[in-house]
Every structure is written in structure tokens, then in C-alpha cells.
Scaffold this motif. Structure first.
Motif, short mmCIF file in Angstrom:
data_model
loop_
_atom_site.label_atom_id
_atom_site.label_comp_id
_atom_site.label_asym_id
_atom_site.label_seq_id
_atom_site.Cartn_x
_atom_site.Cartn_y
_atom_site.Cartn_z
N SER A 26 0.82 -1.20 0.00
CA SER A 26 0.00 0.00 0.00
C SER A 26 0.86 1.26 0.00
CB SER A 26 -0.92 -0.01 1.22
OG SER A 26 -1.68 1.16 1.27
N ARG A 27 1.91 1.24 0.81
CA ARG A 27 2.82 2.38 0.88
C ARG A 27 3.50 2.63 -0.47
NH1 ARG A 27 6.05 5.40 4.48
NH2 ARG A 27 8.18 5.65 3.76
N ILE A 28 3.95 1.56 -1.11
CA ILE A 28 4.62 1.70 -2.40
C ILE A 28 3.64 2.22 -3.45
CG2 ILE A 28 5.73 0.41 -4.27
CD1 ILE A 28 6.88 -1.44 -2.04
N LYS A 33 1.41 6.41 -7.07
CA LYS A 33 0.27 7.26 -7.43
C LYS A 33 0.64 8.73 -7.40
CE LYS A 33 -3.25 4.06 -5.86
NZ LYS A 33 -4.17 3.75 -4.75
N ARG A 34 1.52 9.11 -6.49
CA ARG A 34 1.97 10.50 -6.44
C ARG A 34 2.73 10.86 -7.71
NH1 ARG A 34 4.27 10.38 -0.30
NH2 ARG A 34 2.25 10.25 0.74
N VAL A 35 3.54 9.93 -8.21
CA VAL A 35 4.26 10.18 -9.45
C VAL A 35 3.26 10.30 -10.60
CG1 VAL A 35 5.99 9.30 -11.06
CG2 VAL A 35 6.29 8.94 -8.62
N GLU A 36 2.30 9.38 -10.65
CA GLU A 36 1.28 9.40 -11.70
C GLU A 36 0.51 10.71 -11.69
OE1 GLU A 36 0.50 7.18 -14.03
OE2 GLU A 36 1.76 5.51 -13.41
N ALA A 37 0.14 11.16 -10.50
CA ALA A 37 -0.62 12.41 -10.38
C ALA A 37 0.21 13.60 -10.87
CB ALA A 37 -1.06 12.63 -8.94
N ALA A 38 1.48 13.62 -10.54
CA ALA A 38 2.36 14.70 -10.97
C ALA A 38 2.52 14.69 -12.49
CB ALA A 38 3.72 14.59 -10.29
N ILE A 39 2.59 13.49 -13.07
CA ILE A 39 2.70 13.38 -14.53
C ILE A 39 1.42 13.89 -15.19
CG2 ILE A 39 2.85 11.75 -16.45
CD1 ILE A 39 4.72 10.05 -14.65
N GLU A 40 0.28 13.50 -14.63
CA GLU A 40 -1.01 13.92 -15.18
C GLU A 40 -1.18 15.43 -15.13
OE1 GLU A 40 -3.25 12.00 -16.78
OE2 GLU A 40 -1.83 10.36 -16.53
N SER A 41 -0.68 16.04 -14.06
CA SER A 41 -0.81 17.49 -13.92
C SER A 41 0.13 18.22 -14.86
CB SER A 41 -0.54 17.91 -12.48
OG SER A 41 0.84 17.79 -12.18
N GLY A 42 1.14 17.53 -15.37
CA GLY A 42 2.06 18.13 -16.32
C GLY A 42 3.19 18.92 -15.67
N LEU A 51 9.26 11.05 -8.29
CA LEU A 51 9.97 9.88 -8.80
C LEU A 51 11.18 9.56 -7.93
CD1 LEU A 51 10.15 7.79 -11.10
CD2 LEU A 51 11.64 9.38 -12.29
N ARG A 52 11.91 10.60 -7.51
CA ARG A 52 13.07 10.38 -6.63
C ARG A 52 12.64 9.78 -5.29
NH1 ARG A 52 14.66 15.69 -7.33
NH2 ARG A 52 15.48 15.92 -9.41
N ALA A 53 11.46 10.15 -4.82
CA ALA A 53 10.96 9.59 -3.56
C ALA A 53 10.48 8.16 -3.75
CB ALA A 53 9.82 10.46 -3.02
N ALA A 54 9.96 7.84 -4.93
CA ALA A 54 9.39 6.51 -5.19
C ALA A 54 10.48 5.46 -5.43
CB ALA A 54 8.45 6.55 -6.38
N GLN A 55 11.62 5.86 -5.98
CA GLN A 55 12.67 4.90 -6.31
C GLN A 55 13.15 4.09 -5.11
OE1 GLN A 55 15.39 7.50 -8.39
NE2 GLN A 55 14.81 6.64 -10.36
N ALA A 72 9.79 -4.25 -10.31
CA ALA A 72 10.18 -2.93 -9.84
C ALA A 72 10.99 -2.20 -10.91
CB ALA A 72 10.98 -3.04 -8.56
N SER A 73 11.87 -2.91 -11.56
CA SER A 73 12.68 -2.32 -12.61
C SER A 73 11.80 -1.82 -13.76
CB SER A 73 13.68 -3.35 -13.11
OG SER A 73 14.46 -2.82 -14.15
N ARG A 74 10.84 -2.62 -14.14
CA ARG A 74 9.92 -2.25 -15.23
C ARG A 74 9.11 -1.01 -14.86
NH1 ARG A 74 7.02 -6.60 -15.28
NH2 ARG A 74 5.30 -5.72 -14.10
N LYS A 75 8.58 -0.98 -13.63
CA LYS A 75 7.80 0.17 -13.18
C LYS A 75 8.65 1.44 -13.18
CE LYS A 75 4.46 -2.31 -10.33
NZ LYS A 75 3.24 -1.89 -11.01
#
Length: 86
Positions: A26-28, A33-42, A51-55, A72-75
Motif C-alpha cells: 500500500s505504501r509503495i 500514485k503520487r508520481v502518476e498524479a504529478a505526470i497527469e498534472s504536467g 519519482l526520486r521519492a518513489a525509487q 520494480a525495474s519495469r515500473k
């Protein structure tokens, strides 16, 4: 139903591990999702930060055994590609 003491203990341990691994997953997912949301917002800066936090979270998931290394590598590869395209 478990009859032997060993089987009863195994059930208790399995339930505890499932709870811990579920929390890790869930944490991962939250970080992803935070990265996805940032990408969607542009917003490229927010996306890079997220992304740096998610790695390290994904790497920790691999080390703890909740993700396979290739998953994990693919994601990370796909997210990095999308962030760099911004």
C-alpha cells in the motif's frame, strides 16, 4: 482447521506477514500514485521529485520480498520514461 501446534503457529505467522506485506504494498502504491498524479498534472518538477521519492520505496519493496526485481525495474523504467518526456 490446523491440529498441530506447529500448524497453528504457522497460521498466526502467515496472518502477520500478510498484514505487514499488505501495508508495504500500500505504501509503495501511494508513492507510485503520487508520481502518476504529478505526470497527469504536467508539472515536471513535481514529477521528478515524486519519482526520486518513489525509487527507494520500490527498491525497499524488492529487498523485503513484496515485489520481484524485474517488476520494480519495469515500473521504474516506465515512470522515468514518462517523467523525462514532460
Amino acid at each position: 482447521m490446523a491440529n498441530t501446534p506447529q500448524a497453528k503457529k504457522r497460521i498466526r505467522r502467515n496472518n502477520r506477514r500478510a498484514e505487514v506485506n499488505g501495508a508495504r504494498m500500500s505504501r509503495i502504491r501511494t508513492f507510485l500514485k503520487r508520481v502518476e498524479a504529478a505526470i497527469e498534472s504536467g508539472n515536471a518538477d513535481d514529477a521528478k521529485t515524486a519519482l526520486r521519492a518513489a525509487q527507494p520505496e520500490l527498491a525497499r519493496g524488492v529487498a523485503r520480498g513484496v515485489f520481484h526485481k524485474n517488476t520494480a525495474s519495469r515500473k521504474m523504467s516506465r515512470l522515468s520514461k514518462r517523467v523525462s518526456a514532460l
